[in-house]
Enzyme design. Structure first.
Site, PDB file in Angstrom:
ATOM      1  N   LYS A   1       0.919  -1.290  -0.019  1.00  0.00           N
ATOM      2  CA  LYS A   1       0.035   0.069  -0.127  1.00  0.00           C
ATOM      3  C   LYS A   1       0.897   1.260   0.097  1.00  0.00           C
ATOM      4  CE  LYS A   1      -4.370  -2.023   1.555  1.00  0.00           C
ATOM      5  NZ  LYS A   1      -5.407  -1.698   2.189  1.00  0.00           N
TER       6      LYS A   1
ATOM      7  N   GLU B   1      -0.498  -8.675  39.035  1.00  0.00           N
ATOM      8  CA  GLU B   1      -1.621  -9.725  39.217  1.00  0.00           C
ATOM      9  C   GLU B   1      -1.075 -11.102  39.251  1.00  0.00           C
ATOM     10  OE1 GLU B   1      -2.282 -10.562  34.355  1.00  0.00           O
ATOM     11  OE2 GLU B   1      -3.939  -9.356  35.625  1.00  0.00           O
TER      12      GLU B   1
ATOM     13  N   HIS C   1      -5.758 -12.384  31.514  1.00  0.00           N
ATOM     14  CA  HIS C   1      -4.606 -12.308  30.362  1.00  0.00           C
ATOM     15  C   HIS C   1      -3.985 -13.634  30.420  1.00  0.00           C
ATOM     16  CE1 HIS C   1      -4.308  -7.890  32.177  1.00  0.00           C
ATOM     17  NE2 HIS C   1      -4.905  -7.758  30.812  1.00  0.00           N
TER      18      HIS C   1
END
Lengths: 355, 317
Positions: B43, B214, B256
């Site tokens: 492109k 976490e 996650h």
């Protein structure tokens, strides 16, 4: 995702690692007699199988069927095996442990090995391996040195480890573990078990994680981190989460709708908590439209309180839509933005659900 | 000065013609960040929000040698090739926004970045923002850009969403942010807490750090070990999410990809204990963050014989 043992063994075989001769039998089938002793192993996706009675050894034809029955009836972490792997007994002069996996400490692949594998596995030696290269023979020699592998076993073990590593990297696995790895008296390596974890991001990247937690407040959370923190907050306020469910990124309305239907289909709900932080780029109007579409599919119409706490792009339009639906369709819905802390909305949810 | 991203940041976007790439470009431009070029093979010659598109990274660099940072927003299966292209071109900072990158690919990207000595943030990074100076990625999109106010607190987070929520909480308490970094919640990440803490340590514009972690992996434990090593002097407040997972089966993965339930290292308990040992205060709720920051900042100016008790009282040590 964890593969079953037999699936893992099929994979290892494709990479030239020997496995015991065996046959896979469905639980409802009466298995044919085999060579004795015969080892039977329940095929489940969880650990702790041996302790739960999911591994049986039949010494002769008389004990074969009773052992099979014990194997299929074993309750393994709440599951019963649909299939049993029946294998020839392998007599080993040593049982090794060997695995390939990733370590967040080194942020790369590691090879682990122990000369005392099997059920009583002792501490393994762990050696980091360079990613983006085939494993060096020196690395294999290094791990065998440190683990204390006797000279007589080295050549054949090195070959087996190299094949395991090829399988691990070619299949882009998260874990390829053989425990025990039998060393037979005639000097062959045979994989006694196979624990293989496939990378879900390759297999099913669009899967939304859902976990049943057994409580009565349905949770539709957004954000991988926020969702964990919010379940913690709900429980800190005495809430009993029915489930853990999370969508993140910027999903289409359909994805949120389907997740909503799945979450609200649970029995015995006393509340629904649609919880998330302040979104950086998630379209709140689009995702809340998905929630509303899902909610409208739940019949009879829920009468329990619904607490929505969310903020981010197009939140104002989203909340106007939700409040309009609540007013016209009779939902008990409360909406909060970031002016109300997430944790405060957990307290409000519990108060409304349990008053 | 802030870390990683500032007024002199010049961005290249790999995957600029895709919907997420185009949107991130628009948002960065709206924030005043200079986006010099984009890449999308086949492109070349097109423009996205006025930004010229090239076939390759090298082509873009030839015309725009001032590029300092590449933002990668290509589909997960193309991330490895895109990252290697940016690493090989020597772009000093590479931010990977794409989620669901296979761990095996991340491992190879990290290995290559170490050899080339370039910084990779992510995968699954929401981006980096130095409020008022610039931003890379999707962090703080148009409507919520103002929640990130300039200030002197650094923010590091495994969670993209929580960067904004922490910003809201700090702002409400009258605190601002020097830089907020979404490091991503994957199993393997190009830059972990320790990498970013090292940058904050040397940053004169950062007085304190908020860390959102976490369960799963060892990144929080490694951060605690670094903070306890004696080279760190700034106040740190940490949030550790996933206390409820202590009762779940080992190996369960949550939000996650890197949030995997573990026993020992990687568990909630292990992370909280490691932080506590390192003198890091744990905020159980986001609203406690500014309170703890004030306490820690205040404590640094107290006489050695005094210390701030957990409930905020000043007591004799």
């Amino acid at each position: 995702m964890d593969l079953m043992e037999y699936e893992g063994k099929l994979l290892l075989q494709r990479y030239g690692i020997a496995v015991p001769d065996g046959v896979l039998v469905d639980r409802g089938v009466v298995p044919a007699a085999r060579r004795y002793p015969a080892v039977m192993k329940a095929q489940v996706r969880s650990g702790g199988r041996g302790r739960a009675g999911g591994v049986q050894v039949a010494q002769d034809v008389a004990s074969f069927l009773p052992a099979f029955a014990r194997c299929v009836e074993a309750d393994i972490a709440g599951m019963r095996a649909e299939r049993v792997l029946i294998e020839d007994f392998v007599s080993a002069e040593r049982e090794y442990y060997v695995s390939a996996s990733y370590d967040t400490r080194t942020r790369g692949p590691v090879l682990a090995m122990s000369v005392s594998g099997g059920v009583a596995i002792e501490a393994a030696t762990i050696v980091p391996i360079t990613a983006d290269a085939p494993i060096a023979p020196t690395a294999i020699a290094d791990v065998m040195d440190r683990a204390g592998v006797p000279t007589a076993h080295r050549a054949v073990l090195a070959e087996c480890i190299a094949r395991l590593w090829t399988c691990f990297t070619e299949e882009r696995l998260l874990l390829a573990e053989i425990n025990p790895l039998f060393m037979t008296p005639d000097g062959r390596c045979i994989a006694g078990d196979a624990k293989v974890i496939v990378d879900d991001d390759i297999l099913r990247p669009q899967e939304r994680r859902f976990l049943s937690l057994g409580g009565d407040i349905a949770i539709i959370a957004s954000g991988g981190g926020a969702s964990l923190l919010n379940v913690d907050a709900l429980m800190a306020h005495g809430g009993r989460p029915a489930n853990y469910a999370e969508y993140s990124g910027n999903p289409s309305a359909d994805v949120v709708r389907d997740l909503t239907i799945r979450v609200l289909a649970q029995e015995g709900l006393r509340g629904c908590w649609v919880i998330g932080g302040t979104a950086n780029f998630t379209d709140i109007l689009g995702t809340m439209q998905g929630f509303l579409d899902g909610l409208r599919r739940i019949l009879p119409r829920p009468t329990y309180p619904i607490v929505v706490r969310r903020d981010g792009p197009r939140k104002t339009e989203a909340f106007a839509m939700l409040q309009d639906a609540a007013a016209h369709e009779g939902y008990q819905m409360y909406t909060f933005d970031s002016a109300t802390p997430m944790e405060e909305s957990a307290r409000i949810m519990c108060k409304l659900a349990y008053q | 000065m802030a870390i990683l991203v500032h007024e002199h940041t010049r961005v290249l976007v790999q995957g600029i013609t895709g919907s997420e790439g185009s949107r991130a470009t628009k948002e960065m431009l709206a924030y005043g960040t200079v986006v010099l070029a984009g890449v999308r093979p086949g492109k070349a010659g097109e423009r996205v929000h006025g930004v010229p598109v090239f076939d390759t990274v090298i082509d873009a660099l030839r015309v725009h040698p001032a590029i300092t940072t590449s933002l990668i927003v290509v589909p997960a299966s193309h991330v490895y090739a895109a990252a290697i292209e940016a690493i090989a071109a020597g772009i000093p900072l590479i931010v990977i926004m794409t989620e669901h990158v296979p761990v095996a690919d991340s491992a190879r990207i990290i290995a290559a970045s170490r050899i080339a000595q370039v910084r990779v943030v992510g995968p699954s990074s929401v981006g980096i923002i130095s409020p008022g100076k610039g931003k890379v990625g999707a962090i703080g999109s148009s409507e919520i850009a103002e929640v990130f106010t300039p200030g002197r607190t650094g923010v590091l987070s495994k969670s993209g969403g929580m960067t904004a929520e922490i910003a809201v909480t700090l702002r409400r308490a009258g605190l601002g942010i020097s830089t907020a970094v979404g490091i991503g919640g994957d199993v393997l990440i190009g830059s972990d807490f320790v990498d970013m803490l090292r940058a904050f340590r040397d940053d004169e514009d950062t007085d304190a750090v908020v860390l959102f972690g976490e369960i799963g992996g060892a990144y929080e434990e490694l951060a605690a070990a670094y903070l306890a090593s004696g080279v760190w002097t700034k106040p740190v407040v940490a949030v550790v999410a996933g206390r409820f997972t202590e009762t779940l089966p080992i190996g369960t993965t949550l939000g996650h990809a890197g949030a995997i339930v573990a026993a020992g290292c990687g568990s909630y308990r292990s992370k909280v204990a490691a932080f506590a040992d390192a003198g890091v205060r744990i905020a159980d709720r986001l609203e406690e963050i500014p309170i703890l920051l004030h306490q820690l900042t205040y404590a640094r100016h107290l006489a050695p014989s005094l210390r701030v008790h957990a409930d905020g009282l000043i007591v004799h040590a």
